[in-house]
Design a protein around this motif. Sequence first.
Motif, PDB file in Angstrom:
ATOM      1  N   MET A   1     -12.322 -23.904 -15.102  1.00 29.21           N
ATOM      2  CA  MET A   1     -11.999 -22.692 -14.371  1.00 29.21           C
ATOM      3  C   MET A   1     -12.667 -21.518 -15.082  1.00 29.21           C
ATOM      4  O   MET A   1     -12.581 -21.383 -16.294  1.00 29.21           O
ATOM      5  CB  MET A   1     -10.468 -22.542 -14.355  1.00 29.21           C
ATOM      6  N   ASP A   2     -13.342 -20.665 -14.317  1.00 29.54           N
ATOM      7  CA  ASP A   2     -14.058 -19.526 -14.878  1.00 29.54           C
ATOM      8  C   ASP A   2     -13.115 -18.323 -14.922  1.00 29.54           C
ATOM      9  O   ASP A   2     -12.845 -17.694 -13.893  1.00 29.54           O
ATOM     10  CB  ASP A   2     -15.287 -19.235 -14.027  1.00 29.54           C
ATOM     11  N   ILE A   3     -12.635 -17.995 -16.127  1.00 29.17           N
ATOM     12  CA  ILE A   3     -11.684 -16.903 -16.325  1.00 29.17           C
ATOM     13  C   ILE A   3     -12.427 -15.704 -16.905  1.00 29.17           C
ATOM     14  O   ILE A   3     -13.143 -15.833 -17.889  1.00 29.17           O
ATOM     15  CB  ILE A   3     -10.546 -17.329 -17.282  1.00 29.17           C
ATOM     16  N   THR A   4     -12.243 -14.535 -16.295  1.00 36.24           N
ATOM     17  CA  THR A   4     -12.832 -13.304 -16.795  1.00 36.24           C
ATOM     18  C   THR A   4     -11.755 -12.505 -17.505  1.00 36.24           C
ATOM     19  O   THR A   4     -10.705 -12.220 -16.928  1.00 36.24           O
ATOM     20  CB  THR A   4     -13.389 -12.463 -15.619  1.00 36.24           C
ATOM     21  N   VAL A   5     -11.983 -12.157 -18.770  1.00 34.49           N
ATOM     22  CA  VAL A   5     -11.058 -11.292 -19.503  1.00 34.49           C
ATOM     23  C   VAL A   5     -11.418  -9.860 -19.136  1.00 34.49           C
ATOM     24  O   VAL A   5     -12.542  -9.407 -19.343  1.00 34.49           O
ATOM     25  CB  VAL A   5     -11.137 -11.509 -21.027  1.00 34.49           C
ATOM     26  N   LEU A   6     -10.451  -9.141 -18.560  1.00 33.19           N
ATOM     27  CA  LEU A   6     -10.655  -7.774 -18.099  1.00 33.19           C
ATOM     28  C   LEU A   6     -10.177  -6.745 -19.108  1.00 33.19           C
ATOM     29  O   LEU A   6     -10.653  -5.612 -19.130  1.00 33.19           O
ATOM     30  CB  LEU A   6      -9.930  -7.556 -16.767  1.00 33.19           C
ATOM     31  N   TRP A   7      -9.202  -7.125 -19.933  1.00 32.27           N
ATOM     32  CA  TRP A   7      -8.632  -6.216 -20.934  1.00 32.27           C
ATOM     33  C   TRP A   7      -7.918  -7.039 -21.984  1.00 32.27           C
ATOM     34  O   TRP A   7      -7.204  -7.991 -21.644  1.00 32.27           O
ATOM     35  CB  TRP A   7      -7.639  -5.258 -20.264  1.00 32.27           C
ATOM     36  N   SER A   8      -8.073  -6.664 -23.233  1.00 33.78           N
ATOM     37  CA  SER A   8      -7.359  -7.320 -24.321  1.00 33.78           C
ATOM     38  C   SER A   8      -7.200  -6.319 -25.457  1.00 33.78           C
ATOM     39  O   SER A   8      -8.164  -6.028 -26.170  1.00 33.78           O
ATOM     40  CB  SER A   8      -8.117  -8.566 -24.796  1.00 33.78           C
ATOM     41  N   ALA A   9      -6.007  -5.767 -25.590  1.00 33.18           N
ATOM     42  CA  ALA A   9      -5.718  -4.794 -26.645  1.00 33.18           C
ATOM     43  C   ALA A   9      -4.218  -4.560 -26.720  1.00 33.18           C
ATOM     44  O   ALA A   9      -3.518  -4.641 -25.704  1.00 33.18           O
ATOM     45  CB  ALA A   9      -6.438  -3.469 -26.378  1.00 33.18           C
ATOM     46  N   ASP A  10      -3.738  -4.239 -27.906  1.00 35.35           N
ATOM     47  CA  ASP A  10      -2.344  -3.812 -28.105  1.00 35.35           C
ATOM     48  C   ASP A  10      -1.319  -4.783 -27.524  1.00 35.35           C
ATOM     49  O   ASP A  10      -0.331  -4.359 -26.923  1.00 35.35           O
ATOM     50  CB  ASP A  10      -2.112  -2.416 -27.523  1.00 35.35           C
ATOM     51  N   GLY A  11      -1.544  -6.083 -27.670  1.00 36.82           N
ATOM     52  CA  GLY A  11      -0.594  -7.063 -27.165  1.00 36.82           C
ATOM     53  C   GLY A  11      -0.635  -7.260 -25.671  1.00 36.82           C
ATOM     54  O   GLY A  11       0.294  -7.815 -25.087  1.00 36.82           O
ATOM     55  N   VAL A  12      -1.713  -6.786 -25.021  1.00 33.05           N
ATOM     56  CA  VAL A  12      -1.858  -6.909 -23.575  1.00 33.05           C
ATOM     57  C   VAL A  12      -3.144  -7.671 -23.271  1.00 33.05           C
ATOM     58  O   VAL A  12      -4.192  -7.396 -23.853  1.00 33.05           O
ATOM     59  CB  VAL A  12      -1.908  -5.526 -22.887  1.00 33.05           C
TER      60      VAL A  12
END
Length: 175
Positions: A1-12
Amino acid sequence: MDITVLWSADGVLAIGIAAVLPRAEARLRIRAAVREAAARWLNLSSEAISVESTPGAPPRLLLAGRPAGLSFSHDDGWSLAAVHLHGAVGIDVMRVQDIPDWQQVARDYLGPQVAEALAACPADRRPLALAQAWTAREAALKCAGLPLAEWDGAAPACRLQLLSLPAPYAATLAC
């Protein structure tokens, strides 16, 4: 499955999968994707992660038995999910399009200030501005655990982050 990470910061963590699928299949795929992405993000086994859904209540992610905030959104072509390790979260995605009755929609659901700003916006940029305002409102309501309702003057206190998706989509994360 092709997953795009859109945001990763501050536990989110916010992710998306691009696919045109029937709604039921999209729901299953994004739940599997959030388990897979959270496992990689937190260096856990995907078996230690589960999605808990109860009708009428926001979904929750259980990480080795500990609850985390979770939100989903779907539009034809994209399914998004957001995880917040330390609290509530909301996410929303919308296809940018010209909506003939945008003035009524904005007045009824986004409030007078947003309706005025949209009226002042050049017509060629209005569909994107409307989609961004709509996704911000919807994500904030999800974060606050509130249903979509007509404007009542209340604005949930959330930190909003516009997410980058390819055209013609707009998306917002709220935490």
